[in-house]
Design a protein around this motif. Structure first.
Motif, PDB file in Angstrom:
ATOM      1  N   TYR A  59      40.809  32.525  38.096  1.00 34.38           N
ATOM      2  CA  TYR A  59      40.402  33.897  37.886  1.00 34.38           C
ATOM      3  C   TYR A  59      41.465  34.803  38.483  1.00 34.38           C
ATOM      4  O   TYR A  59      42.280  34.367  39.300  1.00 34.38           O
ATOM      5  N   ARG A  60      41.469  36.061  38.083  1.00 37.80           N
ATOM      6  CA  ARG A  60      42.443  36.988  38.635  1.00 37.80           C
ATOM      7  C   ARG A  60      41.828  38.362  38.816  1.00 37.80           C
ATOM      8  O   ARG A  60      40.871  38.728  38.139  1.00 37.80           O
ATOM      9  N   GLN A  61      42.400  39.103  39.737  1.00 40.10           N
ATOM     10  CA  GLN A  61      41.944  40.461  40.005  1.00 40.10           C
ATOM     11  C   GLN A  61      43.153  41.359  40.201  1.00 40.10           C
ATOM     12  O   GLN A  61      43.927  41.182  41.138  1.00 40.10           O
ATOM     13  N   GLN A  97      38.069  44.657  38.132  1.00 41.25           N
ATOM     14  CA  GLN A  97      37.182  43.580  38.546  1.00 41.25           C
ATOM     15  C   GLN A  97      37.838  42.224  38.326  1.00 41.25           C
ATOM     16  O   GLN A  97      38.736  42.078  37.495  1.00 41.25           O
ATOM     17  N   ARG A  98      37.374  41.246  39.070  1.00 42.03           N
ATOM     18  CA  ARG A  98      37.865  39.896  38.884  1.00 42.03           C
ATOM     19  C   ARG A  98      37.456  39.391  37.502  1.00 42.03           C
ATOM     20  O   ARG A  98      36.319  39.583  37.062  1.00 42.03           O
ATOM     21  N   GLU A  99      38.383  38.738  36.828  1.00 41.76           N
ATOM     22  CA  GLU A  99      38.126  38.282  35.481  1.00 41.76           C
ATOM     23  C   GLU A  99      38.542  36.833  35.288  1.00 41.76           C
ATOM     24  O   GLU A  99      39.412  36.313  35.990  1.00 41.76           O
ATOM     25  N   ALA A 105      48.472  40.278  39.329  1.00 47.69           N
ATOM     26  CA  ALA A 105      47.149  40.204  39.932  1.00 47.69           C
ATOM     27  C   ALA A 105      47.161  39.163  41.040  1.00 47.69           C
ATOM     28  O   ALA A 105      48.115  38.404  41.188  1.00 47.69           O
ATOM     29  N   TYR A 141      45.598  35.781  41.911  1.00 45.37           N
ATOM     30  CA  TYR A 141      44.991  34.688  41.167  1.00 45.37           C
ATOM     31  C   TYR A 141      44.215  33.789  42.119  1.00 45.37           C
ATOM     32  O   TYR A 141      44.731  33.359  43.148  1.00 45.37           O
ATOM     33  N   TYR A 142      42.978  33.489  41.741  1.00 51.59           N
ATOM     34  CA  TYR A 142      42.079  32.698  42.576  1.00 51.59           C
ATOM     35  C   TYR A 142      41.710  31.391  41.888  1.00 51.59           C
ATOM     36  O   TYR A 142      41.342  31.378  40.713  1.00 51.59           O
ATOM     37  N   TRP A 145      36.016  28.800  46.331  1.00 48.69           N
ATOM     38  CA  TRP A 145      37.139  29.654  45.953  1.00 48.69           C
ATOM     39  C   TRP A 145      38.321  29.450  46.879  1.00 48.69           C
ATOM     40  O   TRP A 145      38.167  29.234  48.086  1.00 48.69           O
ATOM     41  N   GLY A 185      43.468  32.887  47.211  1.00 44.70           N
ATOM     42  CA  GLY A 185      44.163  33.782  46.306  1.00 44.70           C
ATOM     43  C   GLY A 185      45.664  33.742  46.517  1.00 44.70           C
ATOM     44  O   GLY A 185      46.138  33.613  47.643  1.00 44.70           O
TER      45      GLY A 185
END
Length: 120
Positions: free
Chosen positions: A36-38, A43-45, A90, A92-93, A110, A113
C-alpha cells in the motif's frame, strides 16, 4: 513478535525503476501479502496484493508498470516498479494478512514504511 522488514526505497528519476522487498518474521502462515502507499495529503491506497497461491490484484494506476512476486518459503514479497512517475511518490507500506483458524479471525500486520521519491 511479528515483524515486516522493508528495503529498496529511495530517490529515482521519472522513468526509472526500483525494487522493494519485504520479509516477514514471527509468523508461520501468511495468506495474503501486499503493498500500500500513502502520498502527502492523500489517504493510504492499495498498490497490489498477492495470495499464497499467486493470485494478484493491482490498482489500475500501476498495472503494466509494477510487478509483485512472492517467495512463500522465505515469507518475502517483492515489488518491481518500472516506468516510475512523479505521482508514484509516496511512503510504501508492506502488509501481511493471516486468517487464523484457532479463533477464526483476521490478523493484519504492517511494515514501518519506506519512502519512494520520483523526481528530476
Amino acid at each position: 513478535q511479528v515483524q515486516l522488514v522493508e528495503s529498496g526505497g529511495g530517490l529515482v528519476q521519472p522513468g526509472g525503476s526500483l525494487r522493494l522487498s519485504c520479509a516477514a518474521s514471527g509468523i508461520f502462515s501468511i495468506d495474503v501479502m501486499g503493498w500500500y502507499r500513502q502520498a502527502p495529503g492523500k489517504q493510504r491506497e492499495l498498490v497490489v496484493t498477492i495470495t499464497s497461491g499467486g493470485s494478484t490484484n493491482y490498482a489500475d494506476s500501476v498495472k503494466g508498470r509494477f510487478t509483485i512476486s512472492r517467495d512463500n518459503a522465505k515469507n518475502t514479497v517483492y515489488l518491481q516498479m518500472n516506468s516510475l512517475k512523479p505521482e508514484d511518490t509516496a511512503v510504501y507500506y508492506c502488509n501481511a494478512v493471516n486468517y487464523r483458524v484457532a479463533d477464526l479471525r483476521r490478523y493484519d500486520y504492517w511494515g514501518q514504511g519506506t519512502q519512494v521519491t520520483v523526481s528530476s
